[in-house]
Enzyme design. Sequence first.
Site, short mmCIF file in Angstrom:
data_model
loop_
_atom_site.label_atom_id
_atom_site.label_comp_id
_atom_site.label_asym_id
_atom_site.label_seq_id
_atom_site.Cartn_x
_atom_site.Cartn_y
_atom_site.Cartn_z
N ALA A 63 14.45 -19.36 48.69
CA ALA A 63 13.18 -19.55 49.41
C ALA A 63 12.97 -18.52 50.52
O ALA A 63 11.83 -18.23 50.88
CB ALA A 63 13.13 -20.97 49.99
N GLN A 113 12.12 -12.38 49.12
CA GLN A 113 10.76 -11.82 49.09
C GLN A 113 9.87 -12.50 48.04
O GLN A 113 8.68 -12.70 48.29
CB GLN A 113 10.76 -10.29 48.96
CG GLN A 113 11.54 -9.72 47.82
CD GLN A 113 11.01 -8.34 47.42
OE1 GLN A 113 10.07 -7.82 48.02
NE2 GLN A 113 11.60 -7.76 46.39
N ARG A 127 29.71 -5.55 35.81
CA ARG A 127 28.88 -6.51 35.10
C ARG A 127 29.52 -7.90 35.07
O ARG A 127 28.83 -8.92 35.27
CB ARG A 127 28.73 -5.98 33.68
CG ARG A 127 27.63 -6.53 32.89
CD ARG A 127 27.73 -5.88 31.49
NE ARG A 127 27.68 -6.92 30.47
CZ ARG A 127 26.55 -7.43 30.06
NH1 ARG A 127 25.41 -7.04 30.56
NH2 ARG A 127 26.55 -8.37 29.14
N ASN A 152 26.70 -15.17 39.32
CA ASN A 152 25.52 -15.96 38.96
C ASN A 152 25.87 -17.22 38.20
O ASN A 152 25.23 -18.25 38.36
CB ASN A 152 24.52 -15.09 38.21
CG ASN A 152 23.73 -14.25 39.19
OD1 ASN A 152 22.99 -14.80 39.99
ND2 ASN A 152 23.92 -12.95 39.16
N ASN A 163 17.76 -13.02 38.20
CA ASN A 163 18.41 -12.30 37.10
C ASN A 163 19.93 -12.44 37.09
O ASN A 163 20.52 -12.61 38.15
CB ASN A 163 18.05 -10.81 37.21
CG ASN A 163 16.65 -10.58 36.67
OD1 ASN A 163 16.28 -11.11 35.63
ND2 ASN A 163 15.86 -9.79 37.39
N ASP A 192 6.50 -9.68 32.54
CA ASP A 192 6.49 -8.64 31.51
C ASP A 192 5.23 -8.77 30.65
O ASP A 192 4.60 -7.77 30.29
CB ASP A 192 7.74 -8.77 30.63
CG ASP A 192 9.00 -8.82 31.47
OD1 ASP A 192 9.28 -7.82 32.16
OD2 ASP A 192 9.69 -9.86 31.48
N ARG A 244 2.31 -7.48 32.58
CA ARG A 244 2.39 -6.01 32.62
C ARG A 244 1.88 -5.43 31.30
O ARG A 244 1.14 -4.43 31.28
CB ARG A 244 3.83 -5.57 32.85
CG ARG A 244 4.32 -5.83 34.28
CD ARG A 244 5.84 -5.73 34.36
NE ARG A 244 6.30 -5.76 35.75
CZ ARG A 244 7.58 -5.92 36.10
NH1 ARG A 244 8.52 -6.06 35.18
NH2 ARG A 244 7.91 -5.94 37.37
N HIS A 304 14.72 -10.61 29.30
CA HIS A 304 14.01 -10.00 30.43
C HIS A 304 14.91 -8.88 30.98
O HIS A 304 15.64 -9.06 31.94
CB HIS A 304 13.71 -11.02 31.52
CG HIS A 304 13.28 -10.36 32.81
ND1 HIS A 304 12.08 -9.72 32.91
CD2 HIS A 304 13.91 -10.17 33.98
CE1 HIS A 304 11.99 -9.17 34.12
NE2 HIS A 304 13.09 -9.43 34.79
P1 NAX Z 1 15.73 -11.48 47.53
O1 NAX Z 1 17.08 -10.87 47.64
O2 NAX Z 1 14.65 -11.06 48.45
O3 NAX Z 1 15.88 -13.06 47.68
C1 NAX Z 1 16.81 -13.80 46.98
C2 NAX Z 1 17.15 -14.99 47.83
O4 NAX Z 1 17.97 -15.87 47.06
C3 NAX Z 1 17.93 -14.64 49.10
O5 NAX Z 1 17.24 -15.17 50.23
C4 NAX Z 1 19.26 -15.32 48.88
O6 NAX Z 1 19.83 -15.82 50.10
C5 NAX Z 1 18.88 -16.45 47.95
N1 NAX Z 1 19.99 -17.04 47.21
C6 NAX Z 1 21.07 -16.41 46.70
N2 NAX Z 1 21.92 -17.30 46.17
C7 NAX Z 1 21.36 -18.51 46.31
C8 NAX Z 1 21.76 -19.83 45.97
N3 NAX Z 1 22.94 -20.06 45.38
N4 NAX Z 1 20.94 -20.86 46.28
C9 NAX Z 1 19.77 -20.63 46.91
N5 NAX Z 1 19.34 -19.41 47.28
C10 NAX Z 1 20.14 -18.37 46.97
O7 NAX Z 1 15.31 -11.29 46.01
P2 NAX Z 1 13.85 -11.41 45.35
O8 NAX Z 1 13.19 -10.09 45.40
O9 NAX Z 1 13.14 -12.58 45.92
O10 NAX Z 1 14.25 -11.66 43.83
C11 NAX Z 1 14.87 -12.86 43.43
C12 NAX Z 1 15.38 -12.75 42.00
O11 NAX Z 1 14.30 -12.51 41.09
C13 NAX Z 1 16.34 -11.58 41.77
O12 NAX Z 1 17.45 -12.07 40.99
C14 NAX Z 1 15.54 -10.59 40.97
O13 NAX Z 1 16.36 -9.78 40.15
C15 NAX Z 1 14.68 -11.52 40.16
N6 NAX Z 1 13.46 -10.95 39.56
C16 NAX Z 1 13.10 -11.43 38.34
C17 NAX Z 1 11.94 -11.04 37.71
C18 NAX Z 1 11.55 -11.59 36.38
O14 NAX Z 1 10.55 -11.13 35.83
N7 NAX Z 1 12.27 -12.57 35.79
C19 NAX Z 1 11.07 -10.00 38.33
C20 NAX Z 1 11.24 -9.87 39.81
C21 NAX Z 1 12.67 -9.99 40.30
O15 NAX Z 1 13.28 -8.74 40.19
#
Ligand code: NAX
Length: 327
Positions: A12, A15, A98, A105, A131, A159, A162, A187
């Site tokens: 939450a 970004q 990897r 995750n 991801n 996707d 896009r 993805h």
């Molecule tokens: P951010 O790094 O800005 O935010 C991720 C947040 O998740 C952080 O605040 C972190 O503290 C929190 N978090 C980590 N582990 C957690 C847990 N166990 N429980 C609760 N919160 C946790 O990343 P953001 O840009 O918001 O992207 C989030 C995810 O979306 C990334 O894994 C990114 O790769 C993925 N994406 C997926 C996309 C898709 O199309 N499926 C596209 C956009 C994005 O790249």
Amino acid sequence: AHDPVTVTVTGAAGQIGYALLFRIASGAMLGPDVPVRLRLLEVPQAVRAAEGTALELTDCAFPLLAGLDVMDDPAKAFDGANIALLVGARPRGPGMERAELLSANAGIFSVQGRAINDGAAPDFRAVVVGNPANTNALIASAHAPDVPARRFTAMTRLDHNRAVAQLAAKAGAAVSEVRNVAIWGNHSASQYPDISHATVSGRAASSLVDQEWIEGQFIPRVSQRGAEVIAVRGGSSAASAANAAIEHMKLWIQGTPAGDWTSMAVPSDGSYGVPEGLFASVPVTAAGGDYAVVRDLDISDFSRSRIDASVAELAAERDAVRGLGLL
Ligand code: NAX
């Protein structure tokens, strides 16, 4: 009046979370008549930042916001949850292997899967955004044996959007004129954005563009768009990802428009040669709150090889997670 719907958002304070929460609270996901109780789940070190977002959510005085809690305990966050947007994930750090990424995750999504299994509402639905989204959905679902696997999905709507936008631009048409684009597979860069069934203003897309554009421009542009956004914006896709997550849930719950479909990664029933149980993106229609994979599409040899390549990557991710004893 409608009962409030409990929506849990992980990550939450990130970004995407920041671009997502205000729109959910404003009614963009569930509609203008449905009050929302938001649960913001974060890791302990980001709880304070999530509390800052909660201050701002409060300051919007959204009429539909019926509850707002910030927490770091998955059991509490998913207790009674109707909907989960699983955005928080462990990003790949510099020099990270990897296997490390998968295992970090798997740790997150197995714990969340168990909490969902133990506490989520009977109508629970989840979309995984974090991801590697498809494999994270597989892990969460595997740890929630009492929740039907099909209630876990992973997001490929970004996707899909896009692809729609690129095809519309190439055809010189409005995006609203584009139908039946599909995203197949993972993805990831191996995904297959497919316009072989697509139409633009009712005409076959394949009659408007040539195969050279599809293979040389369209597929690379769509599958590498995340990297393009990072290179240009200096940060990864956030608002577009949040928008896609909202659309993913909205289409699932409220249905896809007549004559069109969306793309979602869902547990395979074996159709289109995807091994059963893998979370692969396929075209789906939705109605009455449930979705169905679009059946019996003709798959060209080109499409077949692209789908198989992306599905092979998904199988390899699953095998790697299994090999680490995490599935
Ligand atoms: P951010 O790094 O800005 O935010 C991720 C947040 O998740 C952080 O605040 C972190 O503290 C929190 N978090 C980590 N582990 C957690 C847990 N166990 N429980 C609760 N919160 C946790 O990343 P953001 O840009 O918001 O992207 C989030 C995810 O979306 C990334 O894994 C990114 O790769 C993925 N994406 C997926 C996309 C898709 O199309 N499926 C596209 C956009 C994005 O790249």
